[in-house]
Design an enzyme around this catalytic site. Structure first.
Site, PDB file in Angstrom:
ATOM      1  N   GLY A 225      46.939  43.165  36.172  1.00 36.12           N
ATOM      2  CA  GLY A 225      46.081  43.766  36.849  1.00 36.12           C
ATOM      3  C   GLY A 225      44.576  43.460  36.559  1.00 36.12           C
ATOM      4  O   GLY A 225      44.230  42.642  35.737  1.00 36.12           O
TER       5      GLY A 225
ATOM      6  N   GLY B 276      37.669  43.774  33.249  1.00 39.86           N
ATOM      7  CA  GLY B 276      38.378  42.494  33.076  1.00 39.86           C
ATOM      8  C   GLY B 276      39.583  42.388  33.555  1.00 39.86           C
ATOM      9  O   GLY B 276      40.121  43.303  34.603  1.00 39.86           O
TER      10      GLY B 276
ATOM     11  N   VAL C 289      43.877  42.135  32.971  1.00 41.51           N
ATOM     12  CA  VAL C 289      44.863  42.644  32.280  1.00 41.51           C
ATOM     13  C   VAL C 289      46.008  41.602  32.218  1.00 41.51           C
ATOM     14  O   VAL C 289      46.487  41.527  33.395  1.00 41.51           O
ATOM     15  CB  VAL C 289      45.366  44.022  32.684  1.00 41.51           C
ATOM     16  CG1 VAL C 289      46.627  44.251  31.371  1.00 41.51           C
ATOM     17  CG2 VAL C 289      44.273  44.788  32.313  1.00 41.51           C
TER      18      VAL C 289
ATOM     19  N   ASP D  22      35.701  56.741  33.087  1.00 39.52           N
ATOM     20  CA  ASP D  22      36.429  56.061  34.062  1.00 39.52           C
ATOM     21  C   ASP D  22      37.951  56.888  33.992  1.00 39.52           C
ATOM     22  O   ASP D  22      38.985  55.976  34.486  1.00 39.52           O
ATOM     23  CB  ASP D  22      36.724  54.792  33.915  1.00 39.52           C
ATOM     24  CG  ASP D  22      36.965  53.924  35.411  1.00 39.52           C
ATOM     25  OD1 ASP D  22      36.669  54.758  36.433  1.00 39.52           O
ATOM     26  OD2 ASP D  22      37.342  52.780  35.153  1.00 39.52           O
TER      27      ASP D  22
ATOM     28  N   LYS E  98      44.254  42.667  27.541  1.00 36.01           N
ATOM     29  CA  LYS E  98      42.772  43.065  28.391  1.00 36.01           C
ATOM     30  C   LYS E  98      41.774  42.081  27.722  1.00 36.01           C
ATOM     31  O   LYS E  98      41.449  42.066  26.537  1.00 36.01           O
ATOM     32  CB  LYS E  98      42.351  44.189  28.521  1.00 36.01           C
ATOM     33  CG  LYS E  98      41.577  44.629  29.456  1.00 36.01           C
ATOM     34  CD  LYS E  98      41.334  46.081  29.885  1.00 36.01           C
ATOM     35  CE  LYS E  98      40.451  46.787  28.718  1.00 36.01           C
ATOM     36  NZ  LYS E  98      40.312  48.100  29.007  1.00 36.01           N
TER      37      LYS E  98
ATOM     38  N   GLY F  38      40.561  44.686  36.890  1.00 39.87           N
ATOM     39  CA  GLY F  38      39.495  45.913  36.935  1.00 39.87           C
ATOM     40  C   GLY F  38      38.300  45.420  36.780  1.00 39.87           C
ATOM     41  O   GLY F  38      37.660  44.466  36.555  1.00 39.87           O
ATOM     42  N   GLY F  39      37.351  46.701  36.692  1.00 38.65           N
ATOM     43  CA  GLY F  39      35.991  46.247  36.717  1.00 38.65           C
ATOM     44  C   GLY F  39      35.694  46.028  35.228  1.00 38.65           C
ATOM     45  O   GLY F  39      34.719  45.597  34.903  1.00 38.65           O
TER      46      GLY F  39
END
Ligand code: NAG
Ligand code: NAG
Ligand code: NAG
Ligand code: NAG
Ligand code: NAG
Ligand code: NAG
Ligand code: NAG
Ligand code: NAG
Ligand code: NAG
Ligand code: NAG
Ligand code: NAG
Ligand code: NAG
Length: 751
Positions: free
Chosen positions: A429, A434, A436, A547, A450, A431-432
């Site tokens: 994954g 970092g 994963v 979030d 992460k 994301g904003g």
């Protein structure tokens, strides 16, 4: 192995030398002409080299005339027409002449019975060698003289030999007792001998009745007492005679080329010790007769191991030789095995040596480079560890031993290994906050790692606190933080791995959505609300998730919600109800008030949760550009639908089919309250949680009263029920109940 090989090669070399020396020893002595062409070069055993010769054409001058008398057997050679017999002629400028012995004998009454006094005249080219010869007298009652001419003057010298008894005589000693020796002058060419007696042998006759005198090569005569008697039978003894050409110097001789005796090329002229005349010799490396035209021949030194010092291969040259190394060897052959180096060439060796040296240097340099890099990295790791608050964390962890077995500080190396050095294939994954990665720990645990974005230096303390708090949460609906790594520039967080994807996927993927029943949806909402309520009321400092969205709610294989991604979460100190931060979150879920004011409160999470709730109800995307502009945001769409009382038009199929309409309506009302534009108007998370929990109870247990607020409120409170809270102010509807006989979930119940 190498040592043995070298030894073996040496052994071979020795064998070769032995073999070659044997073969060269067996070869005949050097064969070169010593006499002029058509000249007799021998007389009996004697070889007669030019300038000597037996006929006028064959000798250089009359001085070198040799008579060979064939009446003797073997024939004997004599100097000129004299009686001086020659036993050896050497090209070094010497010959050996046999000289008569003078004797003087007496009878018992003192009468001389036998006497001779021989003399010899040598031709102009010959002189008696004064160092090799000794005038010798043997006898016990005698004295004698040697006399004659040297150059153009007379000379005379003498010796006395006396003894009293035979046992006075000492073998090998000619110091006057029975034997006397003396030297003679230089340049003697005429020699005469004479003997005298003091007492006519009257006193010594009993053991000695003769005396003798002779000029003899010193090394050819050793005195012995027997010689008093046995010399009588000896006629001649050898003496050394030097010969030379002419009577001038080399320079004088070279002026007349036709008379210059050193005829051969590769010959030279030299003066004898006595300075009389000159001699010739072949240059070094040549042998033969320098007095002949082509007399000096090259010596093949390689034939005779005594003449060369080569251990391996000898190459003969004119006048010399050089030693070569065997094929495949290079270097100075004269040094033999040590001088010859195996290899293509010395240059090759040199090049090989140099390149080897360079390689070694490069290796050392590379090693140093690696070592420095490693040290730098270690230093960096330590720096990052400190910068990331490692000490603080360690301290805190060590203080709270209970948490230390759930939270671990991983090393960078461990995590590199777990993620195959952060391989792109391991990314699960982005994301904003970092990336994963999926990771496999050595104990077979599967983890999600992460890699955060860079941490703001002044928020480190907060980050550490977050890690601490998250590590303490251990809520069954929160993704468990297993540990972290602080050695990297950006901290790495290690979570338990949730294998069934995100809620987002389950809602918006049609195939998956079919299996997401209303009951499950409600449970997910309840669990999520429970987590948020717990966070907001947790411990010393509330935590705002910041979030909340369907993509941050993970589902395990039982479709149980696991809230994740606390990367943006902020602690709100208890003395503040709001925190000023940069707006952070995901569009569509973002609290509009927060967006305007930058003031972060727990109510922002409530808003975001409301959006998730609507998402669960409608199965619609939070942001969709297919919808009219004012309805692009799901929240807006939902609110407008609610206003127009058209809720059931937008509900998801499953929800619509399975859900109790009343219950659906109530959930929608909760969502609507959560989406209130003003944060203050929104319910707090604890209230939301209870309300949803209440609705779930109502679903399972229809007997739970769902009647009018006012009615039940008082009675329930009086009846000892806990947790009933009125939420809304405008058309407030939702009340949660926990009956006494039912297990009440404590806040943060998983702890
Ligand atoms: C020596 O040399 C002569 C001619 O130069 C030759 O006839 C003779 O065979 C040689 N002798 C040996 C032993 O080589
Ligand atoms: C001279 O030659 C004879 C045979 O010809 C030999 O027996 C004798 O030993 C030789 N003498 C010398 C001094 O060489
Ligand atoms: C050789 O020697 C014998 C005996 O000594 C002598 O009679 C004869 O004359 C000699 N011959 C020559 C050519 O000298
Ligand atoms: C040798 O010959 C020379 C002349 O050639 C002569 O004068 C001399 O007397 C001779 N000597 C002997 C011993 O024959
Ligand atoms: C000298 O003595 C030896 C033995 O010692 C003897 O044979 C010889 O005849 C003697 N000579 C004279 C002349 O007496
Ligand atoms: C010495 O002896 C010899 C014989 O041996 C003899 O003829 C001679 O006469 C003797 N002379 C004297 C002086 O005795
Ligand atoms: C040299 O000796 C001889 C006899 O041996 C003699 O006649 C002559 O006069 C001597 N010369 C000198 C210069 O003494
Ligand atoms: C030795 O003998 C000679 C004669 O032969 C004689 O004149 C002389 O006197 C003798 N000397 C001695 C010491 O007997
Ligand atoms: C001197 O005597 C020794 C011993 O008997 C003998 O070997 C040698 O040949 C003698 N010397 C000469 C020149 O005859
Ligand atoms: C050298 O020899 C020549 C004759 O061969 C003679 O005339 C001359 O005087 C000699 N010189 C000396 C220094 O002996
Ligand atoms: C050189 O030597 C030859 C023969 O020995 C002789 O005839 C001639 O005169 C000499 N020349 C000189 C310049 O001495
Ligand atoms: C005399 O003989 C010795 C030994 O053989 C030698 O070294 C020396 O040169 C000779 N002298 C001369 C003038 O040839």
């Amino acid at each position: 192995m190498g040592f043995l090989q070298i030894q073996f090669i040496k052994l071979l070399a020795i064998l070769v030398i032995i073999a070659s020396s044997k073969s060269s020893l067996s070869t005949t002595p050097p064969n070169f002409t010593i006499a002029r062409p058509n000249c007799i070069n021998r007389c009996g055993n004697l070889s007669i080299p030019y300038p000597f010769g037996t006929t006028p054409d064959c000798y250089q001058s009359y001085g070198f005339f040799v008579t060979c008398n064939h009446t003797f057997n073997p024939p004997q050679a004599f100097i000129q027409n004299s009686s001086i017999e020659i036993s050896d002629i050497s090209l070094d400028g010497q010959l050996k002449a046999l000289q008569f012995i003078a004797h003087d004998c007496y009878n018992q009454n003192g009468t001389r019975v036998s006497y001779n006094d021989p003399w010899i005249d040598l031709p102009i080219s010959l002189t008696v060698n004064n160092t090799a010869n000794k005038f010798t007298i043997i006898g016990c009652d005698t004295y004698g003289f040697i006399f004659g001419r040297r150059l153009d003057r007379n000379y005379s010298t003498g010796c006395t030999a006396i003894c009293d008894a035979k046992d006075d005589l000492i073998a090998g000693s000619c110091a006057g007792l029975g034997c006397c020796q003396t030297s003679i002058p230089k340049q003697v060419w005429r020699v005469g001998l004479s003997l005298w007696s003091y007492e006519n042998y009257s006193n010594v006759w009993s053991f000695d009745n003769c005396s003798y005198a002779f000029l003899v090569e010193e090394s050819a005569f050793t005195f012995s007492p027997e010689n008093l008697t046995n010399l009588r039978s000896v006629e001649k003894l050898p003496m050394v005679v030097d010969w030379a050409i002419g009577n001038g110097t080399c320079e004088e001789a070279q002026m007349n080329a036709s008379s210059y005796a050193c005829k051969s090329v590769n010959s030279r002229c030299y003066k004898p010790d006595n300075g009389y005349g000159y001699r010739c010799s072949c240059l070094e490396g040549y042998q033969g007769n320098p007095y002949l035209l082509r007399g000096c021949q090259d010596v093949d030194e390689c034939e005779d191991p005594r003449l060369n010092i080569c251990e391996k291969r000898c190459v003969n040259t004119m006048g010399g030789f050089h030693c070569a190394c065997p094929k495949g060897y290079y270097g100075d052959g004269r040094k033999g095995g040590q001088g010859c180096i195996r290899g293509e060439s010395l240059a090759f060796k040199l090049a090989a040596g140099i390149s080897l040296g360079i390689i070694v240097l490069l290796l050392i340099a590379y090693w140093l480079h690696l070592e420095l890099k490693r040290r730098r990295q270690t230093k960096m790791r330590q720096m990052f560890f400190l910068q990331n608050g490692g000490m603080l964390l360690q301290e805190k962890i060590s203080r709270k031993e209970r948490s230390s077995d759930t939270t671990t500080i991983f090393s960078e190396f461990e995590l590199q290994k777990a993620t195959n050095n952060f391989d792109n294939n391991m990314i699960i994954g982005k994301g904003g906050f970092g990336i994963v990665y999926k990771g496999f720990l050595p104990d077979n645990r599967i983890v999600a790692i992460k890699k955060s974005k860079e941490v703001d230096q002044n928020q480190i303390e907060q980050f550490i606190n977050e890690v601490i708090i998250l590590s303490q949460i251990n809520h069954r609906n929160v993704v468990k933080l297993l540990g972290c790594c602080l050695e990297t520039q950006v901290p790495l967080l290690v979570y338990e791995f949730i294998n069934n994807g995100t809620l987002f996927e389950h809602i918006h993927n049609k195939a998956k959505a079919r299996f997401l029943s209303w009951e499950t949806r409600l449970k997910i909402a309840a669990d999520t609300a429970n987590v948020l309520a717990y966070l907001h009321s947790a411990a010393s400092m509330p935590i705002v998730h910041r979030d909340v969205k369907s993509a941050n709610i993970l589902l395990d294989h039982t479709l149980t919600a696991k809230v994740s991604d606390f990367g943006a979460s902020r602690l709100v100190p208890s003395d503040q109800t709001q925190l000023s931060t940069l707006v952070h979150g995901t569009l569509g879920y973002l609290d509009p008030e927060y967006m305007l004011t930058n003031q972060l409160t727990e109510k922002s999470d409530v808003y975001s949760f409301g959006v998730v709730l609507v998402e669960l109800l409608t199965g619609k995307k939070v942001l969709s550009f297919d919808r009219p502009e004012e309805e692009r945001g799901l929240a807006n769409l939902f609110l407008s639908v609610m206003k127009e009382d058209r809720l059931f038009e937008i509900l998801e199929e499953n929800v619509m089919r399975e859900g109790n309409k009343k219950q659906l309506m109530k959930v929608a009302m909760v969502a609507k309250n959560c989406l209130h534009l003003k944060g203050d108007e929104r319910p707090c998370m604890k209230e939301v949680e209870m309300e949803i929990a209440g609705l779930m109870m109502g679903e399972k247990h229809p007997w739970v009263p769902t009647g009018h607020d006012e009615e039940v409120k008082g009675s329930l409170l009086e009846g000892g029920f806990s947790g009933a809270i009125n939420v809304g102010e405008d058309n407030s509807t939702s009340i949660g109940f926990y009956a006494k006989d039912h297990v009440m979930l404590p806040i943060g119940g998983g702890r």
